[in-house]
Design a protein around this motif. Structure first.
Motif, mmCIF file in Angstrom:
data_model
loop_
_atom_site.group_PDB
_atom_site.id
_atom_site.type_symbol
_atom_site.label_atom_id
_atom_site.label_comp_id
_atom_site.label_asym_id
_atom_site.label_seq_id
_atom_site.Cartn_x
_atom_site.Cartn_y
_atom_site.Cartn_z
ATOM 1 N N VAL A 55 0.851 -1.192 0.000
ATOM 2 C CA VAL A 55 0.000 0.000 0.000
ATOM 3 C C VAL A 55 0.884 1.239 0.000
ATOM 4 O O VAL A 55 1.849 1.336 0.766
ATOM 5 C CB VAL A 55 -0.933 -0.005 1.226
ATOM 6 C CG1 VAL A 55 -1.778 1.250 1.267
ATOM 7 C CG2 VAL A 55 -1.823 -1.239 1.200
ATOM 8 N N HIS A 56 0.555 2.185 -0.871
ATOM 9 C CA HIS A 56 1.322 3.429 -0.996
ATOM 10 C C HIS A 56 0.443 4.615 -0.615
ATOM 11 O O HIS A 56 -0.711 4.683 -1.016
ATOM 12 C CB HIS A 56 1.830 3.607 -2.425
ATOM 13 C CG HIS A 56 2.710 2.482 -2.881
ATOM 14 N ND1 HIS A 56 4.034 2.373 -2.510
ATOM 15 C CD2 HIS A 56 2.448 1.403 -3.645
ATOM 16 C CE1 HIS A 56 4.555 1.290 -3.026
ATOM 17 N NE2 HIS A 56 3.609 0.671 -3.725
ATOM 18 N N SER A 65 -4.599 9.736 -0.148
ATOM 19 C CA SER A 65 -5.221 8.490 -0.598
ATOM 20 C C SER A 65 -4.219 7.356 -0.442
ATOM 21 O O SER A 65 -3.015 7.570 -0.356
ATOM 22 C CB SER A 65 -5.679 8.610 -2.048
ATOM 23 O OG SER A 65 -4.575 8.825 -2.901
ATOM 24 N N THR A 67 -3.097 3.663 -2.234
ATOM 25 C CA THR A 67 -3.195 2.922 -3.494
ATOM 26 C C THR A 67 -2.426 1.618 -3.371
ATOM 27 O O THR A 67 -1.355 1.573 -2.776
ATOM 28 C CB THR A 67 -2.605 3.759 -4.659
ATOM 29 O OG1 THR A 67 -3.296 5.004 -4.717
ATOM 30 C CG2 THR A 67 -2.770 3.042 -5.972
ATOM 31 N N SER A 68 -3.005 0.560 -3.952
ATOM 32 C CA SER A 68 -2.343 -0.740 -3.976
ATOM 33 C C SER A 68 -2.804 -1.525 -5.188
ATOM 34 O O SER A 68 -3.941 -1.366 -5.649
ATOM 35 C CB SER A 68 -2.663 -1.527 -2.706
ATOM 36 O OG SER A 68 -2.013 -2.783 -2.731
ATOM 37 N N ARG A 69 -1.922 -2.367 -5.704
ATOM 38 C CA ARG A 69 -2.297 -3.271 -6.788
ATOM 39 C C ARG A 69 -2.911 -4.520 -6.162
ATOM 40 O O ARG A 69 -2.295 -5.166 -5.315
ATOM 41 C CB ARG A 69 -1.069 -3.638 -7.611
ATOM 42 C CG ARG A 69 -1.441 -4.171 -8.976
ATOM 43 C CD ARG A 69 -0.221 -4.410 -9.814
ATOM 44 N NE ARG A 69 -0.147 -5.846 -10.012
ATOM 45 C CZ ARG A 69 0.942 -6.553 -10.065
ATOM 46 N NH1 ARG A 69 2.107 -5.975 -9.951
ATOM 47 N NH2 ARG A 69 0.913 -7.843 -10.233
ATOM 48 N N THR A 74 -5.708 -2.016 -9.744
ATOM 49 C CA THR A 74 -5.243 -1.006 -8.798
ATOM 50 C C THR A 74 -6.438 -0.383 -8.087
ATOM 51 O O THR A 74 -7.406 0.018 -8.718
ATOM 52 C CB THR A 74 -4.434 0.079 -9.525
ATOM 53 O OG1 THR A 74 -3.326 -0.548 -10.177
ATOM 54 C CG2 THR A 74 -3.926 1.118 -8.559
ATOM 55 N N ARG A 75 -6.353 -0.321 -6.777
ATOM 56 C CA ARG A 75 -7.410 0.300 -5.966
ATOM 57 C C ARG A 75 -6.848 1.532 -5.276
ATOM 58 O O ARG A 75 -5.739 1.507 -4.757
ATOM 59 C CB ARG A 75 -7.932 -0.653 -4.894
ATOM 60 C CG ARG A 75 -8.711 -1.813 -5.432
ATOM 61 C CD ARG A 75 -9.374 -2.574 -4.309
ATOM 62 N NE ARG A 75 -9.978 -3.801 -4.796
ATOM 63 C CZ ARG A 75 -10.745 -4.585 -4.085
ATOM 64 N NH1 ARG A 75 -11.011 -4.277 -2.830
ATOM 65 N NH2 ARG A 75 -11.252 -5.682 -4.607
ATOM 66 N N THR A 76 -7.651 2.592 -5.280
ATOM 67 C CA THR A 76 -7.282 3.813 -4.584
ATOM 68 C C THR A 76 -8.377 4.153 -3.590
ATOM 69 O O THR A 76 -9.533 4.340 -3.968
ATOM 70 C CB THR A 76 -7.075 4.970 -5.574
ATOM 71 O OG1 THR A 76 -6.023 4.607 -6.486
ATOM 72 C CG2 THR A 76 -6.691 6.244 -4.855
ATOM 73 N N ASP A 78 -9.814 6.708 -0.791
ATOM 74 C CA ASP A 78 -9.771 8.124 -0.438
ATOM 75 C C ASP A 78 -9.851 8.278 1.085
ATOM 76 O O ASP A 78 -10.900 8.022 1.681
ATOM 77 C CB ASP A 78 -10.940 8.850 -1.111
ATOM 78 C CG ASP A 78 -10.895 10.346 -0.928
ATOM 79 O OD1 ASP A 78 -10.028 10.853 -0.185
ATOM 80 O OD2 ASP A 78 -11.741 11.031 -1.540
ATOM 81 N N LEU A 111 -9.558 -1.810 1.132
ATOM 82 C CA LEU A 111 -8.119 -2.029 1.025
ATOM 83 C C LEU A 111 -7.603 -2.564 2.356
ATOM 84 O O LEU A 111 -8.075 -2.151 3.414
ATOM 85 C CB LEU A 111 -7.426 -0.705 0.692
ATOM 86 C CG LEU A 111 -6.113 -0.739 -0.058
ATOM 87 C CD1 LEU A 111 -6.225 -1.509 -1.365
ATOM 88 C CD2 LEU A 111 -5.649 0.674 -0.343
#
Length: 195
Positions: A55-56, A65, A67-69, A74-76, A78, A111
């Motif tokens: 997770v970034h 936000s 984000t992770s693959r 890819t899911r982001t 908020d 996530l």
């Protein structure tokens, strides 16, 4: 994936009922159910995959936000629209500890954040703390167990921590075979319905 699992269960039951398959093939629904669970759970919760599945944290003009693959792409998530924070703590099969936050935002994006990501835990904590001052007034549902990881509540007593890990381990142990057992039972009922 659920549709494929259901189709296999019904087909297996009907083939057993018409005696095109012997009773030894009743296990097919069980195996397919366990495999479906192994794919559906990571899809539902948003587990990261591959070397870039970590997770970034991103900060932009609209806010923060994560984000992770994942298996579904890819899911982001908020953080400005965070609505749910839960925590799962369990033992893994090698004797280590699984400690993850399960997050969801107002858009329904889910996530999972694993352990040892302090920067992300800080960002989630800030999102929870700033929620009452947001213009949308969305409440963030945070479990007491998640609050302890985020530093919003004191850590649990040792007995309570053991209870959390035990219940998390039981949850994981029952979640995977659940669709398999359900498929086995439905297939057996379908196979015996006309007998």
């Amino acid at each position: 994936m659920v549709g494929l699992w259901a189709a296999v269960v019904v087909a297996d039951g009907l083939l057993l009922r018409t005696h095109l398959l012997g009773e030894s093939y009743l296990f097919v629904s069980l195996v397919v159910g366990v495999l479906a669970s192994a794919v559906l759970l990571p899809l539902h919760y948003g587990y990261g995959v591959g070397p870039s599945g970590r997770v970034h944290l991103a900060t932009g003009p609209e806010g923060r936000s994560l984000t992770s693959r994942t298996l579904s792409g890819t899911r982001t998530l908020d953080l400005n629209r965070l609505t749910r924070v839960r925590r799962l703590e369990a033992r893994d099969r090698w004797g280590g500890i699984i400690d993850e936050l399960r997050l969801q935002d107002a858009y329904g994006v889910r996530l999972v954040v694993g352990k040892a990501q302090q920067e992300i835990d800080r960002a989630v904590r800030q999102a929870v703390e700033s929620a009452p001052s947001r213009p949308d007034h969305l409440a963030v549902e945070v479990t007491e167990h998640a609050r302890t990881r985020l530093g919003l509540a004191p850590g649990p007593r040792p007995r309570r921590r053991i209870l959390h890990r035990l219940s998390g381990s039981l949850l994981l142990a029952t979640a995977l075979p659940l669709l398999g057992v359900a498929g086995f039972v439905v297939t057996d009922v379908l196979a015996r319905a006309g007998a």
